[in-house]
Design an enzyme around this catalytic site. Structure first.
Site, PDB file in Angstrom:
ATOM      1  N   SER A  34       0.836  -1.209   0.000  1.00  0.00           N
ATOM      2  CA  SER A  34       0.000   0.000   0.000  1.00  0.00           C
ATOM      3  C   SER A  34       0.868   1.255   0.000  1.00  0.00           C
ATOM      4  O   SER A  34       1.890   1.318   0.682  1.00  0.00           O
ATOM      5  CB  SER A  34      -0.885  -0.009   1.246  1.00  0.00           C
ATOM      6  OG  SER A  34      -1.627   1.185   1.324  1.00  0.00           O
TER       7      SER A  34
ATOM      8  N   LYS B 256      -3.548   2.428  -1.981  1.00  0.00           N
ATOM      9  CA  LYS B 256      -3.282   3.426  -0.933  1.00  0.00           C
ATOM     10  C   LYS B 256      -4.431   3.380   0.069  1.00  0.00           C
ATOM     11  O   LYS B 256      -5.562   3.030  -0.279  1.00  0.00           O
ATOM     12  CB  LYS B 256      -3.182   4.805  -1.619  1.00  0.00           C
ATOM     13  CG  LYS B 256      -2.918   5.960  -0.678  1.00  0.00           C
ATOM     14  CD  LYS B 256      -1.478   6.002  -0.218  1.00  0.00           C
ATOM     15  CE  LYS B 256      -1.288   7.049   0.895  1.00  0.00           C
ATOM     16  NZ  LYS B 256      -0.336   6.624   1.926  1.00  0.00           N
TER      17      LYS B 256
ATOM     18  N   LEU C  36      -1.896  10.187   4.625  1.00  0.00           N
ATOM     19  CA  LEU C  36      -3.038   9.399   4.144  1.00  0.00           C
ATOM     20  C   LEU C  36      -3.854  10.116   3.069  1.00  0.00           C
ATOM     21  O   LEU C  36      -5.085  10.149   3.125  1.00  0.00           O
ATOM     22  CB  LEU C  36      -3.967   9.015   5.316  1.00  0.00           C
ATOM     23  CG  LEU C  36      -3.316   8.349   6.502  1.00  0.00           C
ATOM     24  CD1 LEU C  36      -3.135   9.330   7.647  1.00  0.00           C
ATOM     25  CD2 LEU C  36      -4.117   7.166   6.975  1.00  0.00           C
TER      26      LEU C  36
ATOM     27  N   CYS D  50      -0.535   3.348  10.682  1.00  0.00           N
ATOM     28  CA  CYS D  50       0.149   4.516  10.128  1.00  0.00           C
ATOM     29  C   CYS D  50       0.895   5.205  11.270  1.00  0.00           C
ATOM     30  O   CYS D  50       0.312   5.477  12.309  1.00  0.00           O
ATOM     31  CB  CYS D  50      -0.838   5.470   9.484  1.00  0.00           C
ATOM     32  SG  CYS D  50      -0.014   6.945   8.855  1.00  0.00           S
TER      33      CYS D  50
ATOM     34  N   GLY E 183      11.765  -3.309   3.465  1.00  0.00           N
ATOM     35  CA  GLY E 183      13.085  -3.295   2.846  1.00  0.00           C
ATOM     36  C   GLY E 183      13.339  -4.352   1.801  1.00  0.00           C
ATOM     37  O   GLY E 183      14.498  -4.642   1.493  1.00  0.00           O
TER      38      GLY E 183
ATOM     39  N   GLY F 279       7.489  -2.306  -1.596  1.00  0.00           N
ATOM     40  CA  GLY F 279       7.052  -0.921  -1.726  1.00  0.00           C
ATOM     41  C   GLY F 279       8.153   0.004  -2.167  1.00  0.00           C
ATOM     42  O   GLY F 279       8.373   0.229  -3.358  1.00  0.00           O
TER      43      GLY F 279
HETATM   44  O1  RRO Z   1       0.041   8.146   4.250  1.00  0.00           O
HETATM   45  C1  RRO Z   1       1.011   8.048   5.038  1.00  0.00           C
HETATM   46  O2  RRO Z   1       1.617   9.026   5.466  1.00  0.00           O
HETATM   47  C2  RRO Z   1       1.451   6.726   5.513  1.00  0.00           C
HETATM   48  C3  RRO Z   1       0.603   5.688   5.831  1.00  0.00           C
HETATM   49 BR1  RRO Z   1      -1.219   5.760   5.584  1.00  0.00          BR
HETATM   50  C4  RRO Z   1       1.136   4.489   6.385  1.00  0.00           C
HETATM   51  O3  RRO Z   1       0.451   3.516   6.721  1.00  0.00           O
HETATM   52  N1  RRO Z   1       2.469   4.421   6.570  1.00  0.00           N
HETATM   53  C5  RRO Z   1       3.300   5.429   6.244  1.00  0.00           C
HETATM   54  O4  RRO Z   1       4.511   5.329   6.430  1.00  0.00           O
HETATM   55  N2  RRO Z   1       2.770   6.578   5.714  1.00  0.00           N
END
Ligand code: RRO
Length: 308
Positions: free
Chosen positions: A21, A45, A74, A128, A247, A268
């Site tokens: 995601s 996302k 988010l 998050c 990683g 990712g």
């Molecule tokens: O959107 C973000 O800032 C974010 C999310 Br939702 C998450 O689950 N993990 C991250 O590192 N950033």
């Protein structure tokens, strides 16, 4: 040739490699492009009930080569627009919505809506690392009771993957709580709570101040947390699958996670600027298995446990 196939919650995946995601998944067009890669499934996302604009920039910075700090905040169009825009029933590659909410009721609402839109399984983001508001100032996945309530609510609507944070003392305890509450799988790890500073400007490097660390530098932490969960499940007699991440940038890294007991993995940060790397990772896993004489993933899954 090695068989890379794997099933999760009754769903069939061609290979164990999923798009994580938050990376190359923010529009239907990008997801379509990623669906042409050799990938088992694509995760979107995080989607919330209401649209979120995200945090002010900079939102993502490379701190050391291959390792990034982010606070995207988010950003997403909200549930209704997501359901209108994204085709979850395409069929070529499974698209897994990632859902984010502050309460179990919201998680249930999101889960119900994406199930109605064709999703067969969803990932819920309990982790998050830098939300403005969350359970009593903590992340949902830092409290086994809160995590279990969210899983219970969402999994009453469709099968659920619970995504956990590494920012806890005992991730095994949280994973067991989620599995007992009905999670079909656990995914770990989300990013590590982090901070970086621009010494010239004398300010945090990110617009939000705090952020989460991902990429090459966190791989040993992801492996350790994956093993912690696998061991906790063995002790609790649970056979819930684990989706390992953190990683991963090549086939050796995928092998490392599966040796720790992961059933699937997510990739990712390594794909930023290089989405085709996904094909190399999948081909590389097949070659690694052929070279080792493994015909299926089960033949080496969890082999590292004998060392502990
Ligand atoms: O959107 C973000 O800032 C974010 C999310 Br939702 C998450 O689950 N993990 C991250 O590192 N950033």
């Amino acid at each position: 040739m090695a068989n890379l196939q794997v099933t999760l919650a009754g769903l069939h995946f061609d290979n164990p490699i999923m798009l994580a995601s938050g990376i190359l998944d923010s529009t239907p067009g990008i997801l379509r492009r990623m669906s042409r890669m050799k990938v088992g499934a694509l995760i979107t996302k995080s989607i919330s009930i209401n649209p979120r604009p995200g945090y002010p920039g900079p939102t993502a910075v490379e701190t050391t080569p291959g390792t990034w700090i982010n606070a995207m905040g988010l950003p997403n169009p909200g549930l209704n627009e997501f359901v209108d825009e994204f085709n979850l029933e395409d069929g070529s590659v499974t698209i897994i919505p990632n859902l984010v909410a502050d309460t179990p009721d919201e998680f249930a609402e999101l889960a119900q809506s994406v199930a109605a839109a064709g999703a067969k399984i969803a990932e819920i983001n309990l982790s998050c690392p830098h939300p403005k508001a969350s359970y009593k100032g903590r992340l949902t996945a830092q409290d086994p009771g809160a995590a279990a309530e969210a899983v219970e609510a969402a999994s009453s609507k469709l099968p659920i993957i619970a995504k956990l944070t590494p920012n806890v003392t005992d991730i095994g305890e949280i994973a067991v709580a989620c599995a007992r509450a009905g999670a079909s799988a656990i995914s770990a790890i989300n990013t590590l709570a982090a901070l970086d500073i621009d010494p010239e400007l004398e300010r945090p490097i990110l617009g939000n101040g705090y952020g989460g660390l991902s990429g090459a530098g966190i791989r040993p932490i992801g492996l350790r947390k994956t093993l912690d969960i696998v061991q906790a499940f063995a002790e609790a007699n649970l056979d819930t699958p684990v989706i390992g991440m953190g990683g991963i940038s090549d086939a050796d890294d995928v092998a490392r996670y599966i040796l720790c007991g992961a059933h699937l993995v997510q990739v990712g940060t390594a794909l930023v600027g290089n989405p085709e790397q996904l094909n190399d990772i999948t081909d590389g896993l097949s070659e690694w298995m052929d070279r080792k004489g493994y015909k299926s993933l089960e033949e080496f899954r969890g082999r590292i446990l004998e060392w502990f």
